[in-house]
Design a protein around this motif. Structure first.
Motif, PDB file in Angstrom:
ATOM      1  N   SER A 156       0.806  -1.218   0.000  1.00  0.00           N
ATOM      2  CA  SER A 156       0.000   0.000   0.000  1.00  0.00           C
ATOM      3  C   SER A 156       0.845   1.278   0.000  1.00  0.00           C
ATOM      4  O   SER A 156       0.296   2.366  -0.167  1.00  0.00           O
ATOM      5  CB  SER A 156      -0.927   0.018   1.225  1.00  0.00           C
ATOM      6  OG  SER A 156      -0.171  -0.054   2.421  1.00  0.00           O
ATOM      7  N   VAL A 157       2.160   1.171   0.196  1.00  0.00           N
ATOM      8  CA  VAL A 157       3.030   2.346   0.137  1.00  0.00           C
ATOM      9  C   VAL A 157       3.493   2.516  -1.297  1.00  0.00           C
ATOM     10  O   VAL A 157       4.232   1.694  -1.830  1.00  0.00           O
ATOM     11  CB  VAL A 157       4.235   2.204   1.080  1.00  0.00           C
ATOM     12  CG1 VAL A 157       5.140   3.422   0.955  1.00  0.00           C
ATOM     13  CG2 VAL A 157       3.776   2.039   2.525  1.00  0.00           C
ATOM     14  N   LEU A 158       3.041   3.600  -1.936  1.00  0.00           N
ATOM     15  CA  LEU A 158       3.324   3.794  -3.351  1.00  0.00           C
ATOM     16  C   LEU A 158       4.725   4.325  -3.603  1.00  0.00           C
ATOM     17  O   LEU A 158       5.350   3.990  -4.611  1.00  0.00           O
ATOM     18  CB  LEU A 158       2.293   4.741  -3.966  1.00  0.00           C
ATOM     19  CG  LEU A 158       0.943   4.148  -4.354  1.00  0.00           C
ATOM     20  CD1 LEU A 158       0.184   3.608  -3.159  1.00  0.00           C
ATOM     21  CD2 LEU A 158       0.109   5.176  -5.083  1.00  0.00           C
ATOM     22  N   MET A 159       5.206   5.181  -2.701  1.00  0.00           N
ATOM     23  CA  MET A 159       6.535   5.752  -2.872  1.00  0.00           C
ATOM     24  C   MET A 159       7.169   5.996  -1.507  1.00  0.00           C
ATOM     25  O   MET A 159       6.504   6.467  -0.583  1.00  0.00           O
ATOM     26  CB  MET A 159       6.470   7.077  -3.643  1.00  0.00           C
ATOM     27  CG  MET A 159       7.844   7.732  -3.857  1.00  0.00           C
ATOM     28  SD  MET A 159       7.779   9.308  -4.760  1.00  0.00           S
ATOM     29  CE  MET A 159       6.910  10.341  -3.585  1.00  0.00           C
ATOM     30  N   LYS A 160       8.460   5.648  -1.384  1.00  0.00           N
ATOM     31  CA  LYS A 160       9.219   5.903  -0.165  1.00  0.00           C
ATOM     32  C   LYS A 160      10.374   6.840  -0.501  1.00  0.00           C
ATOM     33  O   LYS A 160      11.079   6.644  -1.482  1.00  0.00           O
ATOM     34  CB  LYS A 160       9.788   4.595   0.398  1.00  0.00           C
ATOM     35  CG  LYS A 160       8.738   3.545   0.766  1.00  0.00           C
ATOM     36  CD  LYS A 160       9.408   2.280   1.284  1.00  0.00           C
ATOM     37  CE  LYS A 160       8.389   1.222   1.659  1.00  0.00           C
ATOM     38  NZ  LYS A 160       9.041  -0.024   2.154  1.00  0.00           N
ATOM     39  N   THR A 161      10.540   7.873   0.341  1.00  0.00           N
ATOM     40  CA  THR A 161      11.677   8.775   0.211  1.00  0.00           C
ATOM     41  C   THR A 161      12.279   8.974   1.599  1.00  0.00           C
ATOM     42  O   THR A 161      11.660   8.600   2.603  1.00  0.00           O
ATOM     43  CB  THR A 161      11.264  10.145  -0.367  1.00  0.00           C
ATOM     44  OG1 THR A 161      10.560  10.885   0.639  1.00  0.00           O
ATOM     45  CG2 THR A 161      10.374   9.987  -1.595  1.00  0.00           C
ATOM     46  N   PRO A 162      13.475   9.575   1.691  1.00  0.00           N
ATOM     47  CA  PRO A 162      14.039   9.855   3.021  1.00  0.00           C
ATOM     48  C   PRO A 162      13.172  10.803   3.833  1.00  0.00           C
ATOM     49  O   PRO A 162      13.317  10.895   5.051  1.00  0.00           O
ATOM     50  CB  PRO A 162      15.400  10.497   2.697  1.00  0.00           C
ATOM     51  CG  PRO A 162      15.729  10.022   1.321  1.00  0.00           C
ATOM     52  CD  PRO A 162      14.420   9.907   0.619  1.00  0.00           C
ATOM     53  N   TYR A 163      12.254  11.500   3.176  1.00  0.00           N
ATOM     54  CA  TYR A 163      11.441  12.512   3.847  1.00  0.00           C
ATOM     55  C   TYR A 163      10.067  11.992   4.267  1.00  0.00           C
ATOM     56  O   TYR A 163       9.441  12.561   5.162  1.00  0.00           O
ATOM     57  CB  TYR A 163      11.264  13.734   2.930  1.00  0.00           C
ATOM     58  CG  TYR A 163      12.545  14.178   2.293  1.00  0.00           C
ATOM     59  CD1 TYR A 163      13.554  14.767   3.050  1.00  0.00           C
ATOM     60  CD2 TYR A 163      12.772  13.982   0.933  1.00  0.00           C
ATOM     61  CE1 TYR A 163      14.750  15.169   2.468  1.00  0.00           C
ATOM     62  CE2 TYR A 163      13.968  14.376   0.336  1.00  0.00           C
ATOM     63  CZ  TYR A 163      14.946  14.967   1.116  1.00  0.00           C
ATOM     64  OH  TYR A 163      16.131  15.351   0.542  1.00  0.00           O
ATOM     65  N   GLY A 164       9.576  10.953   3.635  1.00  0.00           N
ATOM     66  CA  GLY A 164       8.257  10.446   3.984  1.00  0.00           C
ATOM     67  C   GLY A 164       7.767   9.415   2.989  1.00  0.00           C
ATOM     68  O   GLY A 164       8.383   9.182   1.944  1.00  0.00           O
TER      69      GLY A 164
END
Length: 321
Positions: free
Chosen positions: A113-121
């Protein structure tokens, strides 16, 4: 040669990444044709190009260009060669796509369910279906939450300046039911913190009973430090909403005029970092304690909600729903 006039939006900062299309005469441009892009002063500009339409003879009809500039006009000329440069790096594995733009890495999982992960969120999708029915003369409304689940993830456009990842799926409830298929595109730009999101959803419910109460993008932001130094900024057409997650001019407990807090509050509004050692109770000259600050309201989350075609509202809360 083509001269392109760029029209910058009013009341916005001038410059940045822009994508535009250029038409060509039949037979004028082929796959082997090389161009250079220059600003109004003749300086070379790095570019990313992509043919988007062809004539029946195979020559190019339209070309899409992506550049970063603050110029009013750009010139596109035929050239002997274009060496390009090392920009965005993209890597695809069985489980994810990783886009490295030189400032951060964006990871796009191929399931979950997580579409995109970045160092910020992390980015997820949420939709709320409202079921309407009647019991005699009484209208009954029931809200059902759905979370976006991933079906497919693919690189739609890959270049040295801009890479676009396309994600498709459905919103699903914990009981397994589905509502609103979606298509969402994430565009990552070289050496920029900005990510452009285009969110499309497809209505597939019963128009007489299944109503959309809400649909949108959720961002879980990773933050650190004291709450009174953590800030939220929401940018709109008319300005920027800016405040800290723990405002130090509140009345309960009374921290306003009773302590030397106004300069601290002004620093908060200005986006400056404040420290506990700066806060002194004017009634007795004692330093404000961490325990006193911990009693001040802590805002847990913010929601930007479009309520009409021309307006929006911001809601915030102090705890989990």
């Amino acid at each position: 040669m083509s001269s392109i006039k760029l029209h910058w939006l009013e009341n916005r900062s001038k410059g940045g990444y822009v994508t535009f299309g250029v038409p060509w005469k039949k037979g004028e441009v082929t796959k082997e044709t090389v161009f250079s892009v220059n600003d109004e002063n003749g300086n070379a500009i790095a570019y990313q190009e992509k043919p988007i339409a062809y004539y029946p003879d195979g020559s190019t009809k339209w070309t899409s260009y992506t550049i970063k500039t603050d110029s009013e006009t750009v010139e596109i000329n035929k050239a002997d060669k274009y060496d390009g440069f090392d920009g965005i790096k993209t890597n695809e594995t069985e489980n994810e796509i990783i886009v490295d733009n030189g400032k951060f890495k964006a990871v796009f999982p191929k399931q979950g369910s997580v579409l995109m992960k970045t160092p910020y969120g992390d980015v997820t999708l949420k939709a709320v279906k409202e079921l309407r029915s009647k019991d005699g003369d009484v209208e009954i409304r029931k809200s059902i939450p759905y979370i976006g689940k991933i079906n497919t993830v693919e690189i739609e456009d890959c270049g040295n300046l801009k890479t676009t990842v396309k994600v498709t799926g459905e919103h699903k409830n914990i009981d397994g039911s589905e509502f609103l298929r979606y298509i969402i595109r994430f565009s990552v730009f070289y050496d920029e913190n900005e990510i452009k999101i285009i969110h499309t959803f497809l209505y597939d419910g019963d128009e007489k009973t299944d109503f959309i109460k809400g649909v949108g993008v959720q961002l879980t932001r990773k933050m650190e430090g004291e709450l009174y130094n953590r800030r939220i900024k929401i940018t709109g057409d008319c300005g920027v909403m800016h405040e800290t997650m723990q405002l130090l001019n509140l009345w309960r407990p009374r921290l306003g005029p009773s302590i030397g807090i106004q300069p601290i509050y002004s620093k908060q509004l200005a986006g400056e970092k404040v420290s506990l050692s700066e806060m002194v109770d004017l009634r007795n000259g004692n330093a404000v304690t961490k325990e006193e600050i911990d009693n001040v309201t802590k805002w847990d989350s913010y929601r930007l909600q479009q309520v009409t075609a021309d307006s929006f509202e911001v809601k915030k809360r102090t705890g989990h729903e």
